[in-house]
Design an enzyme around this catalytic site. Structure first.
Site, PDB file in Angstrom:
ATOM      1  N   LYS A 183       0.803  -1.201  -0.102  1.00 30.93           N
ATOM      2  CA  LYS A 183       0.129   0.060   0.077  1.00 30.93           C
ATOM      3  C   LYS A 183       0.790   1.225   0.073  1.00 30.93           C
ATOM      4  CE  LYS A 183      -1.622   1.287   4.171  1.00 30.93           C
ATOM      5  NZ  LYS A 183      -1.268   2.418   4.714  1.00 30.93           N
ATOM      6  N   ASN A 184       1.862   1.162   0.863  1.00 29.65           N
ATOM      7  CA  ASN A 184       2.535   2.589   1.016  1.00 29.65           C
ATOM      8  C   ASN A 184       3.357   2.744  -0.050  1.00 29.65           C
ATOM      9  OD1 ASN A 184       1.210   2.739   3.407  1.00 29.65           O
ATOM     10  ND2 ASN A 184       2.958   2.558   4.735  1.00 29.65           N
ATOM     11  N   CYS A 229      -4.163  11.825  13.815  1.00 25.05           N
ATOM     12  CA  CYS A 229      -4.433  10.218  13.585  1.00 25.05           C
ATOM     13  C   CYS A 229      -4.544   9.546  14.843  1.00 25.05           C
ATOM     14  CB  CYS A 229      -3.460   9.648  12.619  1.00 25.05           C
ATOM     15  SG  CYS A 229      -1.963   9.190  13.574  1.00 25.05           S
ATOM     16  N   ARG A 271       0.836  13.948  14.112  1.00 22.16           N
ATOM     17  CA  ARG A 271       1.333  13.466  12.836  1.00 22.16           C
ATOM     18  C   ARG A 271       1.184  15.256  12.059  1.00 22.16           C
ATOM     19  NH1 ARG A 271      -0.381   8.113  10.113  1.00 22.16           N
ATOM     20  NH2 ARG A 271       1.473   8.524   9.138  1.00 22.16           N
ATOM     21  N   ASP A 325       6.323   0.466  11.962  1.00 21.99           N
ATOM     22  CA  ASP A 325       5.153  -0.225  11.192  1.00 21.99           C
ATOM     23  C   ASP A 325       5.095  -1.521  11.816  1.00 21.99           C
ATOM     24  OD1 ASP A 325       4.104   2.234  10.399  1.00 21.99           O
ATOM     25  OD2 ASP A 325       4.646   1.648   8.280  1.00 21.99           O
ATOM     26  N   ARG A 361      -7.875  -1.535   5.649  1.00 17.55           N
ATOM     27  CA  ARG A 361      -7.375  -0.552   4.892  1.00 17.55           C
ATOM     28  C   ARG A 361      -5.959  -1.003   4.359  1.00 17.55           C
ATOM     29  NH1 ARG A 361      -5.566   4.183   8.529  1.00 17.55           N
ATOM     30  NH2 ARG A 361      -4.411   4.084   6.573  1.00 17.55           N
TER      31      ARG A 361
HETATM   32  N1  EPU Z   1       7.048  14.722  10.685  1.00 16.64           N
HETATM   33  C1  EPU Z   1       7.058  15.943  11.050  1.00 16.64           C
HETATM   34  N2  EPU Z   1       6.576  16.997  10.136  1.00 16.64           N
HETATM   35  C2  EPU Z   1       6.106  16.672   8.926  1.00 16.64           C
HETATM   36  C3  EPU Z   1       6.136  15.085   8.561  1.00 16.64           C
HETATM   37  C4  EPU Z   1       6.479  14.415   9.523  1.00 16.64           C
HETATM   38  O1  EPU Z   1       7.655  16.299  12.308  1.00 16.64           O
HETATM   39  O2  EPU Z   1       5.635  17.316   8.131  1.00 16.64           O
HETATM   40  C5  EPU Z   1       7.668  13.546  11.865  1.00 16.64           C
HETATM   41  C6  EPU Z   1       6.527  12.842  12.146  1.00 16.64           C
HETATM   42  O3  EPU Z   1       5.599  13.057  13.241  1.00 16.64           O
HETATM   43  C7  EPU Z   1       7.342  11.617  12.576  1.00 16.64           C
HETATM   44  C8  EPU Z   1       8.436  11.598  11.495  1.00 16.64           C
HETATM   45  O4  EPU Z   1       8.727  12.970  10.908  1.00 16.64           O
HETATM   46  O5  EPU Z   1       7.783  11.500  13.944  1.00 16.64           O
HETATM   47  C9  EPU Z   1       8.179  10.533  10.515  1.00 16.64           C
HETATM   48  O6  EPU Z   1       7.167  10.586   9.805  1.00 16.64           O
HETATM   49  P1  EPU Z   1       6.927  10.279   8.246  1.00 16.64           P
HETATM   50  O7  EPU Z   1       6.436  11.606   7.580  1.00 16.64           O
HETATM   51  O8  EPU Z   1       7.937   9.570   7.742  1.00 16.64           O
HETATM   52  O9  EPU Z   1       5.400   9.498   8.140  1.00 16.64           O
HETATM   53  P2  EPU Z   1       4.634   9.672   6.944  1.00 16.64           P
HETATM   54  O10 EPU Z   1       4.965   9.734   5.502  1.00 16.64           O
HETATM   55  O11 EPU Z   1       3.442  10.256   7.345  1.00 16.64           O
HETATM   56  C10 EPU Z   1       4.803   7.005   6.499  1.00 16.64           C
HETATM   57  C11 EPU Z   1       3.921   5.699   6.452  1.00 16.64           C
HETATM   58  C12 EPU Z   1       3.655   5.307   7.744  1.00 16.64           C
HETATM   59  C13 EPU Z   1       4.838   5.021   8.548  1.00 16.64           C
HETATM   60  C14 EPU Z   1       5.855   6.190   8.416  1.00 16.64           C
HETATM   61  C15 EPU Z   1       7.249   5.947   9.028  1.00 16.64           C
HETATM   62  C16 EPU Z   1       2.595   6.017   4.370  1.00 16.64           C
HETATM   63  C17 EPU Z   1       1.361   6.254   3.568  1.00 16.64           C
HETATM   64  N3  EPU Z   1       2.490   6.097   5.637  1.00 16.64           N
HETATM   65  O12 EPU Z   1       4.043   8.282   7.054  1.00 16.64           O
HETATM   66  O13 EPU Z   1       2.743   4.292   7.653  1.00 16.64           O
HETATM   67  O14 EPU Z   1       4.411   4.726   9.847  1.00 16.64           O
HETATM   68  O15 EPU Z   1       6.172   6.597   7.049  1.00 16.64           O
HETATM   69  O16 EPU Z   1       7.846   5.017   8.610  1.00 16.64           O
HETATM   70  O17 EPU Z   1       3.787   5.465   3.761  1.00 16.64           O
HETATM   71  C18 EPU Z   1       1.285   2.378   8.295  1.00 16.64           C
HETATM   72  O18 EPU Z   1       1.553   2.089   7.163  1.00 16.64           O
HETATM   73  O19 EPU Z   1       0.452   1.922   9.095  1.00 16.64           O
HETATM   74  C19 EPU Z   1       1.781   3.846   8.519  1.00 16.64           C
HETATM   75  C20 EPU Z   1       1.328   4.626   9.383  1.00 16.64           C
END
Ligand code: EPU
Length: 423
Positions: free
Chosen positions: A22-23, A118, A123, A308, A400
């Site tokens: 998915k991701n 979330c 987030r 994850d 999901r």
């Molecule tokens: N962060 C910030 N500011 C931002 C964006 C992120 O401070 O603008 C912080 C977050 O709070 C966190 C860290 O950066 O502490 C990393 O978050 P990241 O942005 O990498 O997460 P994401 O892109 O929102 C994806 C996956 C998540 C997975 C995370 C970490 C997708 C759709 N989602 O989320 O997957 O946990 O990377 O690897 O790719 C899941 O599949 O269950 C899931 C939640």
């Protein structure tokens, strides 16, 4: 609403095919709208988040066709004429926010709902927005929406992600490839999902330097062409089933269609629990240990231990002989599953961002529920080794992100049925 009724304990024996990720799929789908011709993506899972994102993309006027039996998705961006991702859809799935980068990149304007919080915390998306501002785009917030504008060419510049973020890297790459003269992302994410996105964009014609490293430099090209691409197999589903296979001493499982190179250091860590593991091409064979060795982990960005998989690991550690710790350095409070595992009989204490687990505890069936995807699957893992009946409520989270979960597990010996959950 549905629930799972699980009768345990049951060993797992047989073969489980791993689904498309998915991701990894979601960024590829967003990239498809940057092309001037249709893109076809194979190995796409039938998951609620994929259907949601199909609808997000359709709102813009693109044609989206999903051949579910074959797992083939075609996105034709020719009629894209509406630059919005509405709240009703974005609130269902945070990754819809990728439309901000894609629409800004392709058309120089976008109106995309802020995703909100979330299940386990705020987030934020500050890095996505600050990165686009650093590129030169005009970003305003209005009534819960991000309104973005950019002229035909943005000057670009350099932006450092602190912390490194998968989502922000994806969004900034999507925004930059057709619009930024030269834009450098430092401390970029190098999760396999990001690397695949960059590789496929390069195949479409994008100019991206440093793919697979922490520094990406993007130079604008005038147009991108649609391509045929294979989506990656799901590395988190792979890890989840590896853990499932280790939790009952009589389990013996082969996983097929695995992208082994996407697993980072996970197989090395997994070996420490004492399981037998043989990797052969795209298959992994796991034989559970007689006794699980307690093994502490700390989540890190790729190739470190994925956040994850921490809930699933903690669940496995309830069955290890001794003490272990699970620390999440990416999301401090991703422990909503702990009180539910405790209801099943686990001995876990959370202090700050660490779960302290004492094993081995005998788990006994009960009704449990959770508010996020990975927490929910952990309760399924627990239910399969718990004595008696475990009802996992609110399984829409599982729909999901885990394709055919009960079918895959039932096929290898689990006793899981889907039933209507009466409120
Ligand atoms: N962060 C910030 N500011 C931002 C964006 C992120 O401070 O603008 C912080 C977050 O709070 C966190 C860290 O950066 O502490 C990393 O978050 P990241 O942005 O990498 O997460 P994401 O892109 O929102 C994806 C996956 C998540 C997975 C995370 C970490 C997708 C759709 N989602 O989320 O997957 O946990 O990377 O690897 O790719 C899941 O599949 O269950 C899931 C939640």
């Amino acid at each position: 609403m549905d629930k799972f009724v699980i009768e345990g304990p049951t060993p797992l024996q047989g073969t489980i095919p791993i689904s498309g990720s998915k991701n990894a799929a979601l960024p590829l789908m967003a990239a498809a709208i940057l092309g001037d011709s249709p893109t076809t993506i194979t190995n796409i899972p039938k998951l609620r988040d994929i259907y949601t994102f199909n609808n997000v993309i359709r709102v813009t006027g693109c044609r989206v066709e999903f051949n579910e039996d074959e797992g083939i998705l075609t996105i034709d961006p020719k009629n894209l004429n509406h630059y919005e991702a509405p709240y009703e859809l974005v609130r269902k799935m945070r990754a819809s926010f990728y439309m901000l980068g894609a629409l800004l990149g392709k058309y120089g304007e976008a109106k995309v709902s802020l995703p909100g919080g979330c299940a386990w915390g705020p987030r934020p998306v500050d890095l996505h927005l600050d990165g686009m501002r650093a590129m030169g785009a005009n970003i305003e917030l209005e009534e819960g929406y991000v309104i973005a504008n950019a002229p035909k060419e943005l000057e670009g510049g350099t932006f450092t992600l602190e912390p490194s973020s998968v989502g922000a890297t994806v969004n900034l790459v999507l925004a930059a490839v057709l619009r930024a003269k030269e834009f450098t992302i430092k401390n970029a994410a190098k999760e396999p999902d990001v690397v695949l996105l960059c590789e496929k964009l390069a195949e479409m014609g994008a100019d991206i330097e440093g793919i697979g490293t922490r520094t990406l430099t993007i130079r604008k090209v005038d147009s991108l062409q649609g391509i045929s691409a294979r989506n990656a197999s799901d590395r988190i589903e792979t890890g989840t089933f590896m853990i499932a296979a280790a939790m009952h001493p009589q389990s013996n499982i082969t996983l097929t269609n695995v992208d082994v190179d996407d697993l980072g250091h996970f197989p090395e860590t997994f070996r420490k629990i004492g399981a037998e593991m043989n990797i052969n091409g795209d298959s992994i064979h796991i034989k559970a240990p007689d006794h699980i060795t307690p093994t502490s982990i700390k989540t890190k960005v790729y190739p470190g231990f994925p956040t994850d998989l921490q809930a699933q690991w903690a669940t496995m550690m309830t069955q290890a002989n001794g003490e272990s710790k699970v620390t999440d350095t990416i999301y401090d409070d991703r422990f909503s599953y702990v009180p539910e595992l405790v209801r099943l009989g686990a001995d876990i204490d959370v202090k700050k961002n660490t779960a302290h687990i004492s094993g081995k505890t005998k788990l006994k069936g009960a009704s449990v529920m959770s508010t996020d995807l990975r927490a929910s699957v952990s309760l399924v893992l627990a239910g399969m080794v718990a004595e008696g009946e475990t009802d996992v409520l609110r399984i829409y989270h599982l729909d999901r992100g885990y394709e055919d979960l009960e079918e895959k597990l039932t096929n290898v010996g689990a006793n899981i049925t889907r039933a209507e959950q009466k409120e």
